[in-house]
Design a protein around this motif. Structure first.
Motif, PDB file in Angstrom:
ATOM      1  N   ALA A 277      40.709  44.339  47.824  1.00  0.00           N
ATOM      2  CA  ALA A 277      41.560  44.426  46.633  1.00  0.00           C
ATOM      3  C   ALA A 277      43.034  44.484  47.005  1.00  0.00           C
ATOM      4  O   ALA A 277      43.893  43.882  46.337  1.00  0.00           O
ATOM      5  N   MET A 280      44.198  41.151  47.844  1.00  0.00           N
ATOM      6  CA  MET A 280      44.395  40.363  46.626  1.00  0.00           C
ATOM      7  C   MET A 280      45.731  40.698  45.972  1.00  0.00           C
ATOM      8  O   MET A 280      46.410  39.810  45.418  1.00  0.00           O
ATOM      9  N   ALA A 281      46.159  41.963  46.040  1.00  0.00           N
ATOM     10  CA  ALA A 281      47.483  42.319  45.522  1.00  0.00           C
ATOM     11  C   ALA A 281      48.566  41.592  46.303  1.00  0.00           C
ATOM     12  O   ALA A 281      49.566  41.127  45.731  1.00  0.00           O
ATOM     13  N   MET A 284      48.714  38.055  45.133  1.00  0.00           N
ATOM     14  CA  MET A 284      49.462  37.894  43.888  1.00  0.00           C
ATOM     15  C   MET A 284      50.937  37.675  44.163  1.00  0.00           C
ATOM     16  O   MET A 284      51.572  36.779  43.592  1.00  0.00           O
ATOM     17  N   LEU A 374      49.665  46.806  41.304  1.00  0.00           N
ATOM     18  CA  LEU A 374      48.273  46.921  41.754  1.00  0.00           C
ATOM     19  C   LEU A 374      48.166  47.632  43.102  1.00  0.00           C
ATOM     20  O   LEU A 374      47.217  48.391  43.344  1.00  0.00           O
ATOM     21  N   ARG A 637      41.729  47.019  37.358  1.00  0.00           N
ATOM     22  CA  ARG A 637      40.683  46.032  37.100  1.00  0.00           C
ATOM     23  C   ARG A 637      41.210  44.943  36.146  1.00  0.00           C
ATOM     24  O   ARG A 637      40.998  43.749  36.377  1.00  0.00           O
ATOM     25  N   ASN A 639      44.234  44.118  35.697  1.00  0.00           N
ATOM     26  CA  ASN A 639      45.249  43.353  36.407  1.00  0.00           C
ATOM     27  C   ASN A 639      44.618  42.249  37.248  1.00  0.00           C
ATOM     28  O   ASN A 639      45.124  41.121  37.293  1.00  0.00           O
ATOM     29  N   LEU A 640      43.532  42.541  37.902  1.00  0.00           N
ATOM     30  CA  LEU A 640      42.844  41.527  38.704  1.00  0.00           C
ATOM     31  C   LEU A 640      42.278  40.425  37.808  1.00  0.00           C
ATOM     32  O   LEU A 640      42.360  39.227  38.147  1.00  0.00           O
ATOM     33  N   PHE A 643      45.039  38.190  36.609  1.00  0.00           N
ATOM     34  CA  PHE A 643      45.487  37.285  37.671  1.00  0.00           C
ATOM     35  C   PHE A 643      44.541  36.102  37.822  1.00  0.00           C
ATOM     36  O   PHE A 643      44.971  34.971  38.043  1.00  0.00           O
ATOM     37  N   VAL A 735      37.758  37.365  42.549  1.00  0.00           N
ATOM     38  CA  VAL A 735      38.094  38.594  41.815  1.00  0.00           C
ATOM     39  C   VAL A 735      36.827  39.308  41.356  1.00  0.00           C
ATOM     40  O   VAL A 735      36.724  40.540  41.433  1.00  0.00           O
ATOM     41  N   ILE A 738      35.406  41.116  44.265  1.00  0.00           N
ATOM     42  CA  ILE A 738      36.160  42.337  44.584  1.00  0.00           C
ATOM     43  C   ILE A 738      35.769  43.455  43.633  1.00  0.00           C
ATOM     44  O   ILE A 738      35.512  44.599  44.041  1.00  0.00           O
ATOM     45  N   LEU A 739      35.730  43.119  42.352  1.00  0.00           N
ATOM     46  CA  LEU A 739      35.360  44.144  41.378  1.00  0.00           C
ATOM     47  C   LEU A 739      33.930  44.616  41.577  1.00  0.00           C
ATOM     48  O   LEU A 739      33.628  45.813  41.434  1.00  0.00           O
TER      49      LEU A 739
END
Length: 874
Positions: A277, A280-281, A284, A374, A637, A639-640, A643, A735, A738-739
């Motif tokens: 995660a 991933m930020a 972004m 994030l 969550r 926010n992901l 994105f 995503v 990741i979640l």
């Protein structure tokens, strides 16, 4: 024996007082859920070894070792002689049978029973060598004085060589020399026997004084043993503080230890999801930068394309006008102008960026997503997860306080139990007993010295009997040999020769007087000393004597073992004298040597004190709840998800890449300019040539000012488009993964982490138990090998063996060995002395020869006895 038993019981009290320091069986905490996944099981971490130091060691002075030195050769000779006399092995079974059958005492008529008769015959067979030698000695003692009396009577009747007449023989000189040589050899051998006996006598007296050293050092070692044992016990008891402090330190650091272990186990699943995660930020932010780069590069390229179109169109028109010059119609110049005119169409734009859609909508969405931090949200998840040690410490605060109180209580119980026994008072009484015993023993030293002096005088007096006989033999040999005259007749021998013969006869007389006395002494010492060596010393050296004492049911049919029955009134304990001696010889502890664990259940005491049920229950109740840990908040969550839906995936990356890959112009302007200059060089010098070269310079300037910036923007656009294409590929799937990973980690923490917590809690408790186990193991090993080391007991046994066997028995046996050699050789000495005295003494008559006729031959001469002439000098 009473004081020995008292010492052993006192030491047992000491060991019982330190039962906390013995090894025991702990009640282990309950194991984890048996339905747990076996793949999740792992071995507990190794327990840190504790340093308990070294138990204060006792230094003992007694060295129970004896090296006889040179006289040891004589001892070995005596041992070899005894082996010849008694080659049979030690009759262990016979002695056991005799002891068992004679348990209640046998009456005389019971010896007639067959079993007892068999035992007597077996004993006689074993003692056969001694019986034969003793019989010979008794016969010697009886017959020698009888033969001496008969010999004297016979001599008085002028028989048995008593007639003072010597027949003349042709080999008289040869016989005299043989008798002289034999008597000299016999005398020398007797002298050697006297020296052997005297050396043994002197060795016994010198070592009787050395016995005091053994007594003093052994008593001093017992005092050291008694004084050092309480300090050792106190040291072991004090080492419980080391365990207690270590356990308290572990409890104070339960957060980093237990929480750290739980964190270490869960981070294998949790941290990778958070790391994904967090990456991933970062993606972004990189996506925003890439979109901004695409947007700016696209604007530059669109503006540059317009400018490039205008510049190339102007240059193409200008070059076309130049080629319209009349000079180009010249026949020599016309081909070159036509060739240049044919390439004018190449001065055009190839890539058209005006058709590409912008990425402002995606950039606007990404900027909206990035308004939420994030990374900060994910860092909160890290912080929440890394806060597990603090959470563990907070949740176990009350339990830790209870455990600390129990440890203090256990320490108090241990100290209280150790003080229940009057160790100091018993030690003072024991020390007083040793001091009084030493004084009592020392009070007998003067009497022992006096008795030994009388013994030494008696042995020397016995040897003086032999020396007296030797003196007569030696003086007789000297006088006879020196005074002997070959020319003198038996009746005319000199006074010196006659004195030598008389001295030899005097030696014979004293030999008859003393020989049987000497043999009686030798026989008595031989029977006693030889049997002591064979029945006591040899089996004691080989420890076979212990095997007899350790025979089950030897003393009583209902009492299995003798030693524990005497010490503890419990003959069923598997304790033998041999095992105790071996343990003490190896300098192990008395607790292990006497098997005092059978008298006191130390394991039961440890279960009640060091690690009792209450403490185990408290440690088992350690509960840790980490369900409140949140790895990713809902805002993160969302926010992901936003994105993933930012529109990056709908950008026409293929159109961008297609335009970027086309190139800026239809032809490389630098190549075009170079070819134009080459065509101009082929023309005659003039205005046309200069004009064409000017156009080439203009093309280069367009390339430098317009094309190069566009190419740089195209390179940037290509990299950004490729990066965005890579990022947008399966972005919603990434995503979602990741979640899903974060959801799985949170589910693990909320629902399945209980198994990890239980497992790590069990491992943590086992590490605490491991410290107690280290302590008990150390105490057990110390009790076995270091505390109350009973080397003085084996030293006492070895010292008694050295004194009784090496000092006394070997010396006594060597004494009778040398004296016996002298006694036996007195018989040939008597015979040879009688024979030899005939050649030295003056005879009353001698052989003379007469003629039967004055004319007869000498063959007809006859000897007759004749008296010697009267000698005025003699």
């Amino acid at each position: 024996m009473f004081w020995t038993r008292w010492i052993v019981l006192l030491l047992w009290w000491w060991e019982a007082a330190t039962a906390t320091a013995a090894s025991g069986q702990y009640q282990q905490p309950r194991q984890g859920d048996p339905r747990a996944d076996p793949h999740q099981q792992r071995s507990p971490p190794p327990v840190e070894p504790l340093d308990f130091g070294f138990v204060p060691a006792a230094v003992y002075d007694t060295h129970a070792y004896y090296e006889p030195g040179t006289i040891g050769i004589l001892f070995h000779m005596v041992h070899a002689f005894l082996y010849i006399v008694q080659p049979n092995s030690f009759p262990k079974d016979l002695i056991i049978k005799v002891i068992q059958q004679n348990m209640g005492g046998l009456k005389f008529e019971e010896w007639r029973k067959p079993d007892n008769v068999v035992l007597l015959l077996e004993g006689a067979y074993y003692e056969l060598g001694f019986l034969v030698c003793a019989t010979v000695g008794v016969l010697f003692v009886v017959l020698v004085p009888v033969l001496g009396m008969c010999f004297c009577v016979c001599r008085c009747c002028e028989n048995c060589g008593g007639e003072m007449h010597q027949r003349q023989r042709k080999n008289a000189d040869c016989r005299r020399g043989f008798f002289t040589t034999t008597l000299i050899a016999t005398t020398i051998t007797i002298i050697l026997g006297v020296l052997v006996a005297y050396a043994a006598n002197h060795n016994l007296s010198s070592h009787i004084k050395s016995t005091r050293r053994f007594i003093n050092t052994n008593i001093r070692d017992l005092k050291t043993f008694a004084n050092n044992t309480p300090a050792q016990i106190e040291y072991m008891t004090a080492q419980y503080t080391t365990v207690k402090n270590k356990v308290l330190s572990e409890l104070d650091n339960i957060g980093p230890l237990l929480g750290g272990r739980i964190h270490s186990q869960l981070e294998k699943e949790v941290v990778p999801s958070l790391d994904t995660a967090l990456r991933m930020a970062g993606t972004m932010r990189e996506t925003k930068e890439a979109l901004e780069s695409v947007s700016s590069s696209l604007q530059i390229l669109q503006e540059g394309t317009d400018a490039l179109k205008d510049s190339l169109s102007t240059e193409r028109a200008s070059l076309s006008n130049t080629l319209s010059d009349p000079a180009c119609t010249n026949g020599a110049v016309s081909p070159s102008c036509n060739a240049i005119r044919a390439t004018l169409f190449q001065l055009g734009v190839n890539a058209d960026f005006s058709k590409l859609a912008d990425v402002d909508f995606a950039l606007e969405n990404v900027n909206t997503v990035l308004k939420t931090d994030l990374s900060n949200i994910i860092q909160k998840g890290y912080t929440s997860f890394n806060d597990t040690p603090r959470l563990v410490k907070e949740q176990t605060k009350n339990i830790i306080g209870g455990v600390k109180g129990m440890l203090d209580k256990i320490g108090s119980e241990i100290n209280g139990f150790a003080k229940m026994f009057p160790v100091e008072a018993s030690l003072a009484n024991f020390t007083i007993f040793l001091n009084q015993g030493q004084k009592n023993i020392e009070s007998y030293y003067a009497q022992i010295d006096q008795i030994d002096f009388y013994r030494w005088i008696g042995c020397v007096a016995v040897l003086c009997m032999v020396v007296l006989i030797l003196s007569f033999n030696i003086l007789g040999l000297l006088c006879g040999t020196c005074g002997y005259d070959k020319q003198a007749t038996p009746t005319s021998r000199g006074c010196l020769s006659n004195t030598g013969g008389n001295l030899l006869m005097a030696g014979v007389g004293f030999s008859f007087i003393f020989a049987w006395v000497l043999m009686a002494i030798v026989t008595t010492l031989f029977v006693v000393g030889g049997n002591v060596e064979k029945i006591l010393c040899e089996p004691l050296a080989s420890r076979q004597l212990f095997q007899i004492i350790d025979t089950p049911f030897l003393v009583h049919p209902a009492k299995k073992n003798f030693l524990p029955g005497m010490l503890f009134q419990n003959p069923n304990i598997d304790l033998t004298l041999g095992s105790m001696y071996r343990e003490c010889y190896d300098n192990n502890g008395l607790y292990h040597a006497l098997q005092l664990e059978t008298m006191f259940n130390i394991n039961s005491f440890l279960n009640r004190t060091v690690y009792n049920k209450d403490l185990a229950k408290v440690l088992e109740n350690v509960q840790v709840d980490i369900q409140d840990i949140t790895l990713l908040e809902q805002e993160g969550r969302d926010n992901l998800i936003n994105f993933a839906n930012a529109g990056i995936g709908i950008i026409d990356y293929e159109a961008y890449l297609a335009e970027v890959n086309k190139g800026t112009t239809l032809v490389d302007l630098l190549t075009f300019a170079t070819d134009l200059e080459a065509q101009a060089d082929q023309l005659p010098r003039g205005a046309l040539e200069n004009a064409l070269k000017g156009h080439a310079s203009s093309v280069r300037q367009i390339h430098r000012e317009v094309v190069i910036p566009m190419e740089q923007a195209m390179s940037t656009l290509s990299q950004s488009i490729k990066q965005l294409q890579k990022t947008s590929k399966d972005l919603p799937v990434k995503v979602t993964n990741i979640l899903s990973a974060i959801d799985a980690s949170e589910y693990l923490i909320s629902n399945n982490a209980s198994h990890v917590v239980k497992q790590e809690t069990r491992n943590y408790v086992q590490s605490l138990v491991g410290y107690f186990k280290q302590y008990t193991d150390w105490v057990h090993n110390s009790l076995t090998a270091e505390v109350a080391q009973c080397k003085p007991i084996s030293n006492i046994v070895d010292s008694m063996e050295i004194v009784a066997c090496s000092f006394i028995a070997d010396s006594v046996n060597t004494f009778w060995f040398g004296l016996g050699l002298c006694s036996i050789l007195l018989l040939p000495s008597i015979i040879i002395s009688i024979k030899l005295a005939k050649f030295y003494r003056r005879m009353d008559t001698e052989d003379v020869f007469e003629d039967s006729s004055p004319y007869s031959d000498t063959l007809f001469r006859f000897p007759r006895a004749s008296a010697p002439p009267i000698c005025a000098d003699c």
